[in-house]
Design an enzyme around this catalytic site. Structure first.
Site, mmCIF file in Angstrom:
data_model
loop_
_atom_site.group_PDB
_atom_site.id
_atom_site.type_symbol
_atom_site.label_atom_id
_atom_site.label_comp_id
_atom_site.label_asym_id
_atom_site.label_seq_id
_atom_site.Cartn_x
_atom_site.Cartn_y
_atom_site.Cartn_z
ATOM 1 N N HIS A 127 0.664 -1.036 0.142
ATOM 2 C CA HIS A 127 -0.015 -0.066 -0.143
ATOM 3 C C HIS A 127 1.015 1.300 -0.006
ATOM 4 O O HIS A 127 2.022 1.262 0.527
ATOM 5 C CB HIS A 127 -0.991 -0.018 1.100
ATOM 6 C CG HIS A 127 -0.229 0.157 2.700
ATOM 7 N ND1 HIS A 127 0.152 1.227 3.015
ATOM 8 C CD2 HIS A 127 0.450 -0.760 3.304
ATOM 9 C CE1 HIS A 127 0.936 1.044 4.340
ATOM 10 N NE2 HIS A 127 0.994 -0.299 4.341
ATOM 11 N N TYR A 138 11.185 -7.308 -10.246
ATOM 12 C CA TYR A 138 11.439 -8.515 -10.846
ATOM 13 C C TYR A 138 10.418 -9.621 -10.479
ATOM 14 O O TYR A 138 9.895 -9.543 -9.119
ATOM 15 C CB TYR A 138 12.961 -8.956 -10.888
ATOM 16 C CG TYR A 138 13.665 -8.253 -12.035
ATOM 17 C CD1 TYR A 138 13.101 -7.387 -12.890
ATOM 18 C CD2 TYR A 138 15.020 -8.898 -12.090
ATOM 19 C CE1 TYR A 138 13.959 -6.740 -13.745
ATOM 20 C CE2 TYR A 138 15.763 -8.108 -13.002
ATOM 21 C CZ TYR A 138 15.396 -7.098 -13.814
ATOM 22 O OH TYR A 138 16.355 -6.389 -14.813
ATOM 23 N N ALA A 175 19.003 -10.145 -6.461
ATOM 24 C CA ALA A 175 18.172 -11.416 -6.353
ATOM 25 C C ALA A 175 18.196 -11.778 -4.926
ATOM 26 O O ALA A 175 19.203 -11.950 -4.397
ATOM 27 C CB ALA A 175 18.370 -12.403 -7.187
#
Length: 203
Positions: A127, A138, A175
């Protein structure tokens, strides 16, 4: 109305998947490197062969997205927004022109996705978060509430950005990283908790 996808690589083909799921017809891919080929049954043209209509830049690199968007708009094309029907877009959320939201993404309440922002499959956006122009999230990444991803920022697969933080312009979150503090512009961070891989040169 003609609809072109700029880029015939992985994200471009995923953008095609999104268009087809939304019952939209794509005219062609635009890709200098693959011009003259057929990809997924569609012709690949040079970007300067687009003759009008709408376009979506299906390329992950924010700088390439900026360059191609400028080229398309100079040719009179308008940016399209593609949202997969299996994505969730909550109320009071704004998607600017050129956005791509892939399957199973969740975009929560009161979020703003700026021009040409991308939210890849299975990613979540909390939010009151703002993705500025060409910000990218990604697959599988989790952006908590009230976060800001500045222009050209990228959050890698399965990374987490905690509540209320800012990821600076052009920064890259690796990542699987867990971001627990603001990320400066043009900085790559990795690990859990995330730490800079290198620091930017002073301006």
């Amino acid at each position: 109305m003609q609809l072109y996808i700029c880029g015939a690589g992985g994200v471009g083909r995923e953008a095609l998947d999104t268009a087809l799921a939304a019952a939209l017809t794509v005219t062609a891919f635009l890709d200098d490197a693959r011009a003259g080929e057929q990809v997924r049954g569609l012709p690949v043209l040079r970007p300067d062969e687009a003759t009008g209509g709408e376009y979506l830049v299906g390329i992950a690199a924010p700088a390439a997205r900026a360059r191609l968007a400028l080229l398309m708009e100079r040719r009179g094309l308008r940016p399209a927004t593609l949202v997969h029907p299996r994505a969730v877009i909550a109320p009071d959320t704004v998607l600017e022109a050129g956005c791509l939201v892939q399957a199973n993404a969740y975009v929560s309440s009161s979020v703003t996705l700026g021009p040409h922002a991308q939210v890849h499959y299975n990613a979540t956006i909390g939010h009151d978060t703002v993705l500025d122009a060409r910000a990218t999230v990604y697959p599988g990444a989790n952006i908590s509430g009230n976060v800001r991803l500045c222009a050209g920022a990228t959050v890698g697969s399965n990374a987490v950005v905690l509540q209320g933080l800012t990821v600076g312009s052009g920064a890259f979150v690796g990542a699987g990283a867990v971001v627990t503090r603001d990320v400066p512009a043009r900085t790559t961070v990795v690990g859990a908790p995330a730490r800079p891989l290198y620091t930017p040169d002073p301006d």
